[in-house]
Motif scaffolding. Structure first.
Motif, mmCIF file in Angstrom:
data_model
loop_
_atom_site.group_PDB
_atom_site.id
_atom_site.type_symbol
_atom_site.label_atom_id
_atom_site.label_comp_id
_atom_site.label_asym_id
_atom_site.label_seq_id
_atom_site.Cartn_x
_atom_site.Cartn_y
_atom_site.Cartn_z
ATOM 1 N N ARG B 136 0.832 -1.163 0.002
ATOM 2 C CA ARG B 136 -0.019 0.024 0.003
ATOM 3 C C ARG B 136 0.879 1.136 0.038
ATOM 4 O O ARG B 136 2.020 1.442 0.377
ATOM 5 C CB ARG B 136 -0.851 -0.004 1.277
ATOM 6 C CG ARG B 136 -1.871 -1.112 1.488
ATOM 7 C CD ARG B 136 -2.280 -1.099 2.932
ATOM 8 N NE ARG B 136 -0.904 -1.424 3.851
ATOM 9 C CZ ARG B 136 -1.110 -1.045 5.188
ATOM 10 N NH1 ARG B 136 -2.207 -0.551 5.757
ATOM 11 N NH2 ARG B 136 0.171 -1.313 5.859
ATOM 12 N N LEU B 137 0.243 2.170 -0.656
ATOM 13 C CA LEU B 137 0.889 3.766 -0.389
ATOM 14 C C LEU B 137 -0.024 4.185 0.934
ATOM 15 O O LEU B 137 -1.042 4.042 0.902
ATOM 16 C CB LEU B 137 0.723 4.662 -1.393
ATOM 17 C CG LEU B 137 1.510 4.497 -2.713
ATOM 18 C CD1 LEU B 137 1.008 5.388 -3.777
ATOM 19 C CD2 LEU B 137 2.937 4.657 -2.410
ATOM 20 N N LEU B 138 0.898 4.764 1.727
ATOM 21 C CA LEU B 138 0.023 5.431 2.993
ATOM 22 C C LEU B 138 0.561 6.660 3.005
ATOM 23 O O LEU B 138 1.536 7.136 2.764
ATOM 24 C CB LEU B 138 0.485 4.686 4.207
ATOM 25 C CG LEU B 138 0.454 3.125 4.544
ATOM 26 C CD1 LEU B 138 1.091 2.754 6.056
ATOM 27 C CD2 LEU B 138 -1.248 3.049 4.490
ATOM 28 N N LEU B 139 -0.740 7.332 3.334
ATOM 29 C CA LEU B 139 -0.273 9.179 3.441
ATOM 30 C C LEU B 139 -0.693 9.341 4.840
ATOM 31 O O LEU B 139 -1.810 9.129 5.441
ATOM 32 C CB LEU B 139 -1.286 9.705 2.406
ATOM 33 C CG LEU B 139 -0.935 11.125 2.327
ATOM 34 C CD1 LEU B 139 0.500 11.616 2.017
ATOM 35 C CD2 LEU B 139 -1.671 11.943 1.013
ATOM 36 N N ILE B 140 -0.032 9.696 5.834
ATOM 37 C CA ILE B 140 -0.288 9.995 7.394
ATOM 38 C C ILE B 140 -0.039 11.722 7.245
ATOM 39 O O ILE B 140 0.633 12.173 6.782
ATOM 40 C CB ILE B 140 0.605 9.580 8.264
ATOM 41 C CG1 ILE B 140 1.281 7.973 7.882
ATOM 42 C CG2 ILE B 140 0.165 9.826 9.594
ATOM 43 C CD1 ILE B 140 2.124 7.661 8.823
ATOM 44 N N ARG B 141 -1.353 12.201 7.716
ATOM 45 C CA ARG B 141 -1.348 13.670 7.606
ATOM 46 C C ARG B 141 -0.353 14.220 8.814
ATOM 47 O O ARG B 141 0.309 13.665 9.647
ATOM 48 C CB ARG B 141 -2.871 14.096 8.249
ATOM 49 C CG ARG B 141 -3.381 15.173 7.478
ATOM 50 C CD ARG B 141 -4.826 15.397 8.087
ATOM 51 N NE ARG B 141 -5.005 15.717 9.523
ATOM 52 C CZ ARG B 141 -6.011 14.967 10.190
ATOM 53 N NH1 ARG B 141 -6.903 14.584 9.621
ATOM 54 N NH2 ARG B 141 -5.971 14.935 11.648
ATOM 55 N N ALA B 142 0.193 15.604 8.205
ATOM 56 C CA ALA B 142 1.135 16.285 8.852
ATOM 57 C C ALA B 142 0.834 15.967 10.411
ATOM 58 O O ALA B 142 -0.136 16.602 11.066
ATOM 59 C CB ALA B 142 1.229 17.276 8.584
ATOM 60 N N GLY B 143 1.805 15.755 11.154
ATOM 61 C CA GLY B 143 1.669 15.699 12.837
ATOM 62 C C GLY B 143 0.785 14.682 13.206
ATOM 63 O O GLY B 143 0.599 14.365 14.469
#
Lengths: 218, 221
Positions: B136-143
């Motif tokens: 998977r590509l994962l995108l964790i929101r800033a902070g």
């Protein structure tokens, strides 16, 4: 290049006239010199294929590599028929992509090894082989590009070949099995009846020796 | 601007398996994408390929059957297939932040992918066919923090953009974290920008936080 000289060198390098006897008779130095000659002959042949579509040069390359490629594919579990077909496929790629070979970057054997590995993954495992694109602007450029030269690559190939011959038998066995049989380390360990840790440490020792041989180029 | 070099590399065995061809495709994709970002490992991989070349010279050969050379010579006379037309990739859309070979697995720019948003993280599955693996590509929101989780098998995470930190330290673009089973970790993205990662797991994740347990049944990992 004198074609007859090349022919006879490549013939002595073929498995039927296995060099074990010769290595012992002539000593390790001689073996290295011969391996160097073979590597540079192979590169000359491939260059001739690239530049002149030289069929007779290609025939020499085929005679040297096809039986090895068949052995490679059999080692990865292909049956005799598919191993022959795959060996041919690899040689077809060699013919068609010869202009992409860069002798400053790798020996002919190294280049053909990568083609064979990828062909096997594609044809037998039916997977894609993800590889980097050296011209991709999104990749990070090496700040210190290696100043590799023609002679160095061919010498490295020859030294590695000699270093493989000099590995202790148990390390060579683990290295070959891991490299060529396309199996997880634990499967290799089970087949050899060895603990996983032993397989990994023998592999590490073998790689360290070969790395040393490849970089020690005074 | 000097591009920072990755400092957390794949283990020797991972690199060896990539070069020998033993890595399954999801792991090979992650390692190859690391290589695009890491000149040091690229050099290492090339050294291992040279060993592959030397072993090919040394391999027990199998004689080719009679007539094989003639068939070969007939084959090289056949016209080469025309090269495949280049697929529409995000290289054409202008997103240069994703290196090859990962880019060729995407058919849209990062922002245009059909992300599945789940609280502070979004995910986009790749290679759904490689069933033993979750890629998977994962995108964790800033902070923000990804849900706390443990693994049955291994989880490899490659940072592509931004940074994340967990109990093991801070991870920057090109860095790989390899987490074994039993490690209960909670990556937190850097404050400045979201963290984009490629994550490969060879067994389903187990979410351990209360929030994680709540959403667990819906996450198809």
């Amino acid at each position: 290049m004198d074609e007859l000289v090349v022919l006879s060198r490549l013939e002595t390098a073929t498995p039927q006239a296995t060099c074990i006897g010769q290595v012992w008779m002539n000593g390790a130095m001689q073996a290295k010199a011969e391996a160097l000659d073979i590597q540079s002959d192979l590169a000359d042949l491939l260059l001739s294929v690239a530049e002149h579509r030289d069929r007779s040069a290609f025939v020499h390359l085929f005679e040297y590599f096809a039986p090895r490629l068949k052995g490679f594919m059999c080692g990865r579990g292909a049956d005799t028929g598919s191993a022959e077909d795959l060996a041919q496929d690899v040689m077809l790629t060699v013919w068609r992509r010869a202009t992409l070979y860069d002798r400053r970057k790798a020996s002919v054997s190294t280049w053909i090894f990568t083609i064979a590995r990828n062909r096997h993954i594609d044809a037998i495992r039916r997977e894609k082989r993800p590889e980097i694109d050296p011209d991709d602007p999104a990749s990070v450029v090496d700040p210190k590009p290696a100043g590799e030269t023609v002679v160095a690559q061919e010498q490295i190939g020859a030294r590695l070949r000699a270093a493989v011959d000099e590995l202790p038998r148990d390390q060579a066995e683990v290295l070959r099995k891991n490299f060529f049989e396309d199996k997880p380390h634990r499967v290799v360990a089970a087949e050899l009846g060895l603990p996983l840790g032993t397989v990994k440490s023998r592999l590490r020792l073998a790689l360290a020796k070969l790395r040393h041989a490849a970089t020690d180029l005074e | 601007m000097v591009t920072p070099m990755p400092s957390r590399h794949p283990g020797d065995e991972r690199l060896f398996d990539y070069v020998s061809g033993a890595s399954p495709e999801p792991v090979a994709l992650l390692i190859a994408t690391h290589l695009a970002l890491c000149p040091r490992c690229r050099h290492e991989a090339h050294e291992l390929e040279k060993i592959g070349g030397a072993l090919l010279d040394d391999i027990p050969s199998e004689p080719m059957p009679e007539g094989s050379l003639d068939r070969m010579l007939a084959r090289i006379e056949l016209p080469d297939k025309p090269p495949k037309p280049a697929a529409t990739l995000i290289s054409d859309i202008g997103d240069r932040s994703i290196p090859q070979p990962l880019r060729s697995y995407l058919d849209a720019a990062i922002d245009d992918l059909p992300w599945r948003r789940r609280g502070s993280i979004s995910e986009f599955p790749l290679m759904p066919d490689a069933s033993e693996y979750s890629t998977r590509l994962l995108l964790i929101r800033a902070g923000a923090a990804a849900p706390r989780h443990t693994h049955e098998g291994i989880e490899l995470t490659l940072v592509l953009k931004g940074t994340f930190s967990d109990a093991h330290g801070r991870y920057q673009p090109g860095d790989i974290e390899e987490a074994d089973s039993g490690i209960d970790h909670r990556p937190v993205a850097g404050e400045d920008e979201g963290c984009l990662c490629l994550a490969v797991t060879d067994a389903p994740l187990k979410l351990t936080s209360r929030f994680g347990r709540l959403i667990n049944p819906f996450i198809n990992v």
